[in-house]
Design an enzyme around this catalytic site. Structure first.
Site, PDB file in Angstrom:
ATOM      1  N   HIS A   1      34.018 -24.505 -19.488  1.00 32.00           N
ATOM      2  CA  HIS A   1      34.773 -25.762 -19.494  1.00 32.00           C
ATOM      3  C   HIS A   1      34.525 -26.536 -20.793  1.00 32.00           C
ATOM      4  CE1 HIS A   1      34.369 -25.652 -14.835  1.00 32.00           C
ATOM      5  NE2 HIS A   1      35.620 -25.357 -15.135  1.00 32.00           N
TER       6      HIS A   1
ATOM      7  N   LYS B   1      37.653 -30.489   0.235  1.00 31.08           N
ATOM      8  CA  LYS B   1      36.586 -29.563  -0.179  1.00 31.08           C
ATOM      9  C   LYS B   1      35.249 -30.266  -0.045  1.00 31.08           C
ATOM     10  CE  LYS B   1      38.607 -26.514  -3.716  1.00 31.08           C
ATOM     11  NZ  LYS B   1      38.566 -26.224  -5.155  1.00 31.08           N
TER      12      LYS B   1
ATOM     13  N   ARG C   1      40.731 -17.433 -18.125  1.00 26.40           N
ATOM     14  CA  ARG C   1      39.612 -16.524 -18.396  1.00 26.40           C
ATOM     15  C   ARG C   1      40.086 -15.082 -18.470  1.00 26.40           C
ATOM     16  NH1 ARG C   1      36.189 -18.851 -13.537  1.00 26.40           N
ATOM     17  NH2 ARG C   1      38.300 -18.591 -12.774  1.00 26.40           N
TER      18      ARG C   1
ATOM     19  N   SER D   1      32.391 -21.923 -11.784  1.00 25.76           N
ATOM     20  CA  SER D   1      31.518 -22.903 -11.125  1.00 25.76           C
ATOM     21  C   SER D   1      30.959 -22.313  -9.839  1.00 25.76           C
ATOM     22  CB  SER D   1      32.290 -24.180 -10.809  1.00 25.76           C
ATOM     23  OG  SER D   1      32.750 -24.775 -11.990  1.00 25.76           O
TER      24      SER D   1
END
Ligand code: PNS
Length: 175
Positions: A17, A41, A90, A129
């Protein structure tokens, strides 16, 4: 002013990030990194903690601002006059998810919000993450994945004392 938003969960912010933030901040006059406050979440870090981590990590980049948002990204972008959303890619596996978000946002904003993809630096292409959290939860080494102060905070969340390991790492780096 040429400005953009970099939205995400950042739970926690990784070196991947940070790499995207540094590069995007060179492309735009002002970059706002914005943490999604998602009530559905259960994050490891609260929104305030995630914002503070990002602020600390970007304190030396003058044109980067950090804040949070809730609800739809397009509503937040309209309110703040962001016309570009930055996302990192990515690997090809990210593409389906990212295309879906990008197309949805273009549709919901009637074309007002575009998405600009930056390819993640190859050395961070494996980082996520959730991976960082899983490794840390088992006491594994996350020093190559997040800044040192973030690693301390992550281990603390899991009640893991990595003080000795981290001290060893500092020692090794100084050799
Ligand atoms: O870091 P993440 O979790 O991959 O980021 C996803 C994020 C925050 C960019 C995305 O979930 C989002 O923008 N959510 C806000 C709600 C929204 O606008 N949904 C419609 C587009 S999918």
């Amino acid at each position: 002013m040429n400005k953009a938003v970099y939205p995400g969960s950042f739970d926690p912010m990784t070196l991947g990030h940070l790499d995207i933030i540094k590069r995007a901040s060179k492309i735009f006059d002002e970059l706002t990194v914005s943490v999604l406050d998602n009530h559905s979440k259960t994050p490891l870090f609260s929104v305030d903690e995630r914002v503070n981590i990002l602020k600390e990590a970007t304190k030396d980049i003058p044109n980067v601002k950090v804040e949070s948002f809730s609800g739809l990204l397009v509503d937040y972008a309209r309110e703040k006059d962001f016309k570009v959303s930055i996302r990192g890619l990515r690997a090809i596996t990210d593409l389906e998810y990212e295309l879906q978000i990008a197309q949805t946002n273009r549709m919901l904003s009637s074309g007002a919000l575009d998405t600009l993809f930056l390819t993640t630096a190859a050395e961070y292409s494996y980082l996520s993450s959730s991976g960082v959290k899983e490794i840390a939860s088992f006491g594994g080494d996350i020093l190559g994945c997040v800044p040192r102060f973030v690693a301390d905070l992550v281990y603390a969340k899991y009640g893991i004392d990595k003080h000795d390991d981290l001290a060893g790492e500092v020692h090794n780096e100084q050799k």
